[in-house]
Design a protein around this motif. Structure first.
Motif, PDB file in Angstrom:
ATOM      1  N   ILE A 170       0.849  -1.201   0.000  1.00 23.93           N
ATOM      2  CA  ILE A 170       0.000   0.000   0.000  1.00 23.93           C
ATOM      3  C   ILE A 170       0.880   1.245   0.000  1.00 23.93           C
ATOM      4  CG2 ILE A 170      -0.193   0.246   2.528  1.00 23.93           C
ATOM      5  CD1 ILE A 170      -3.198   0.876   2.097  1.00 23.93           C
ATOM      6  N   SER A 171       2.143   1.094   0.423  1.00 22.35           N
ATOM      7  CA  SER A 171       3.049   2.230   0.547  1.00 22.35           C
ATOM      8  C   SER A 171       4.164   2.157  -0.496  1.00 22.35           C
ATOM      9  CB  SER A 171       3.665   2.223   1.956  1.00 22.35           C
ATOM     10  OG  SER A 171       4.426   3.400   2.169  1.00 22.35           O
ATOM     11  N   THR A 181       4.893   0.211  10.103  1.00 20.60           N
ATOM     12  CA  THR A 181       4.083   1.235  10.765  1.00 20.60           C
ATOM     13  C   THR A 181       4.436   2.612  10.192  1.00 20.60           C
ATOM     14  OG1 THR A 181       5.752   1.393  12.482  1.00 20.60           O
ATOM     15  CG2 THR A 181       3.882  -0.054  12.919  1.00 20.60           C
ATOM     16  N   GLY A 182       3.688   3.613  10.635  1.00 21.11           N
ATOM     17  CA  GLY A 182       4.003   4.984  10.246  1.00 21.11           C
ATOM     18  C   GLY A 182       3.353   5.390   8.940  1.00 21.11           C
ATOM     19  N   PRO A 183       3.600   6.633   8.537  1.00 22.73           N
ATOM     20  CA  PRO A 183       2.922   7.195   7.370  1.00 22.73           C
ATOM     21  C   PRO A 183       3.173   6.393   6.090  1.00 22.73           C
ATOM     22  CG  PRO A 183       4.082   8.907   8.595  1.00 22.73           C
ATOM     23  CD  PRO A 183       4.495   7.603   9.200  1.00 22.73           C
ATOM     24  N   LEU A 204      -9.959  -7.163   3.663  1.00 24.04           N
ATOM     25  CA  LEU A 204      -9.525  -6.297   4.765  1.00 24.04           C
ATOM     26  C   LEU A 204      -9.135  -7.055   6.037  1.00 24.04           C
ATOM     27  CD1 LEU A 204     -12.160  -3.394   4.548  1.00 24.04           C
ATOM     28  CD2 LEU A 204     -10.102  -3.785   3.162  1.00 24.04           C
ATOM     29  N   SER A 205      -9.014  -8.373   5.944  1.00 21.08           N
ATOM     30  CA  SER A 205      -8.862  -9.181   7.154  1.00 21.08           C
ATOM     31  C   SER A 205      -7.470  -9.137   7.760  1.00 21.08           C
ATOM     32  CB  SER A 205      -9.213 -10.639   6.835  1.00 21.08           C
ATOM     33  OG  SER A 205      -8.195 -11.221   6.052  1.00 21.08           O
ATOM     34  N   ALA A 206      -7.402  -9.667   8.980  1.00 19.00           N
ATOM     35  CA  ALA A 206      -6.153 -10.000   9.679  1.00 19.00           C
ATOM     36  C   ALA A 206      -5.375  -8.767  10.131  1.00 19.00           C
ATOM     37  CB  ALA A 206      -5.278 -10.898   8.814  1.00 19.00           C
ATOM     38  N   GLY A 207      -4.268  -9.026  10.811  1.00 16.11           N
ATOM     39  CA  GLY A 207      -3.402  -7.947  11.263  1.00 16.11           C
ATOM     40  C   GLY A 207      -2.869  -7.148  10.099  1.00 16.11           C
ATOM     41  N   SER A 208      -2.642  -7.813   8.974  1.00 12.30           N
ATOM     42  CA  SER A 208      -2.080  -7.113   7.815  1.00 12.30           C
ATOM     43  C   SER A 208      -3.041  -6.086   7.240  1.00 12.30           C
ATOM     44  CB  SER A 208      -1.678  -8.123   6.735  1.00 12.30           C
ATOM     45  OG  SER A 208      -2.778  -8.940   6.386  1.00 12.30           O
ATOM     46  N   ALA A 212      -2.609  -1.958   7.675  1.00  2.00           N
ATOM     47  CA  ALA A 212      -2.509  -1.095   6.493  1.00  2.00           C
ATOM     48  C   ALA A 212      -3.528   0.037   6.543  1.00  2.00           C
ATOM     49  CB  ALA A 212      -2.708  -1.925   5.225  1.00  2.00           C
ATOM     50  N   LEU A 213      -4.714  -0.261   7.131  1.00  2.00           N
ATOM     51  CA  LEU A 213      -5.785   0.736   7.127  1.00  2.00           C
ATOM     52  C   LEU A 213      -5.858   1.539   8.423  1.00  2.00           C
ATOM     53  CD1 LEU A 213      -8.532  -1.290   5.268  1.00  2.00           C
ATOM     54  CD2 LEU A 213      -7.048   0.497   4.362  1.00  2.00           C
ATOM     55  N   SER A 214      -4.926   1.331   9.324  1.00  2.00           N
ATOM     56  CA  SER A 214      -4.932   2.112  10.564  1.00  2.00           C
ATOM     57  C   SER A 214      -3.607   2.846  10.792  1.00  2.00           C
ATOM     58  CB  SER A 214      -5.239   1.206  11.762  1.00  2.00           C
ATOM     59  OG  SER A 214      -4.259   0.203  11.894  1.00  2.00           O
ATOM     60  N   ARG A 215      -2.569   2.553  10.018  1.00  2.00           N
ATOM     61  CA  ARG A 215      -1.249   3.140  10.298  1.00  2.00           C
ATOM     62  C   ARG A 215      -1.167   4.606   9.903  1.00  2.00           C
ATOM     63  NH1 ARG A 215       2.662   0.551   5.530  1.00  2.00           N
ATOM     64  NH2 ARG A 215       3.942   2.370   6.025  1.00  2.00           N
ATOM     65  N   ASP A 216      -2.032   5.049   9.007  1.00  2.00           N
ATOM     66  CA  ASP A 216      -1.981   6.427   8.526  1.00  2.00           C
ATOM     67  C   ASP A 216      -3.417   6.878   8.231  1.00  2.00           C
ATOM     68  OD1 ASP A 216      -1.707   8.781   7.106  1.00  2.00           O
ATOM     69  OD2 ASP A 216      -0.006   8.084   5.905  1.00  2.00           O
TER      70      ASP A 216
END
Ligand SMILES: [Zn+2]
Length: 274
Positions: A170-171, A181-183, A204-208, A212-216
């Motif tokens: 995603i980054s 983590t991070g922006p 959208l499942s799992a820690g991954s 991805a959808l909460s780090r930034d």
């Protein structure tokens, strides 16, 4: 309505018995769904030797769905190194009523010829394909070129992406491993592939997925605006009493009712034909 697009039962932690983690039973799963207002869940078998210490067979998912057919949807999954996978897919879709394929977690490259046989079979039957990309499962490189080649080669197959090696893309500064983590920096492969190919979907499942959808949060706002019609709410619930942050995430998401309904269940219904 809330549909969980990604759940596993079975006995995936048999090496930890009796004191370690436990796969949920169908009754524990149903109880968990009732307590969290999850209406339906897709049961995804795990049938590759690399993925865990046990197998969750397609037959088990079918039998569990048949106990509560109004609450569960069965997928099928076969290791691509087995012979006759196309015949198995045909039987499990046409006779057992399986609505999707996955979770694919095999030790081959994403674009291995054996995986392509599975992609062709799923495309023939019009079922979505749920995969994890990781350093050693269905693996790919920075920029996801192997995934891109398959999106291009199988335009009618819905590829539903999941796992650390998928979501790290995603980054733009994609480390390919773990839970960065991070922006998020612009230029990630996921945005580019979603723009270019309408057969890529987001599991959208799992820690991954949650990471991805909460780090930034600022990036997530725009990402959801751009791609909500390709997002599938899902948990990867596979351990009894597992914490699932996606439940609160979808409740808190600051979007219109239309967008929330699409991510919660509408997109999944369209993809599964239910
Ligand atoms: Zn999973």
């Amino acid at each position: 309505m809330l549909i969980d697009f990604h759940m596993h039962l079975g006995n995936c932690f048999r090496q930890e018995y009796p004191s370690g983690r436990r796969s949920p039973s169908i009754h524990q799963a149903l109880d968990w769904m009732n307590r969290n207002a999850v209406d339906m869940a897709a049961l995804l078998p795990l049938e590759s030797p690399e993925v865990c210490w046990g197998y969750y067979l397609s037959e088990e998912a079918v039998a569990q769905r048949d106990l509560y057919p109004e609450r569960f949807i069965a997928f099928c999954c076969f290791d691509p190194r087995m012979r006759q996978v196309p015949a198995l897919v045909k039987t499990f879709v046409e006779s057992y009523g399986c609505k999707g394929f996955g979770e694919a977690l095999n030790g081959l490259a994403f674009d291995d010829d054996l995986n392509k046989v599975v992609y062709a079979a799923c495309a023939d039957h019009g079922i979505p394909y749920v995969f994890e990309i990781n350093t050693s499962f269905c693996w790919d490189e920075v920029g996801l070129p192997r995934l891109e080649a398959c999106l291009k080669e199988f335009p009618s197959l819905a590829f539903c992406g999941h796992g650390p090696g998928f979501w790290s893309a995603i980054s733009g500064d994609d480390p390919r491993v773990g839970y960065p983590t991070g922006p998020i920096t612009p230029g990630g492969a996921i945005d580019r592939l979603l723009d270019r190919y309408d057969n890529l979907w987001l599991d959208l499942s799992a820690g991954s997925g949650y990471n991805a959808l909460s780090r930034d949060p600022e990036f997530t706002r725009g990402f959801v605006e751009r791609h909500w019609n390709r997002m599938l709410w899902a948990t990867d619930y596979f351990i009894a009493n597992q914490q699932i942050p996606q439940v609160q995430w979808i409740r808190d998401l600051d979007v219109s009712d239309e967008v929330r309904e699409a991510i919660s269940s509408g997109n999944a219904k369209g993809l599964l034909g239910i």
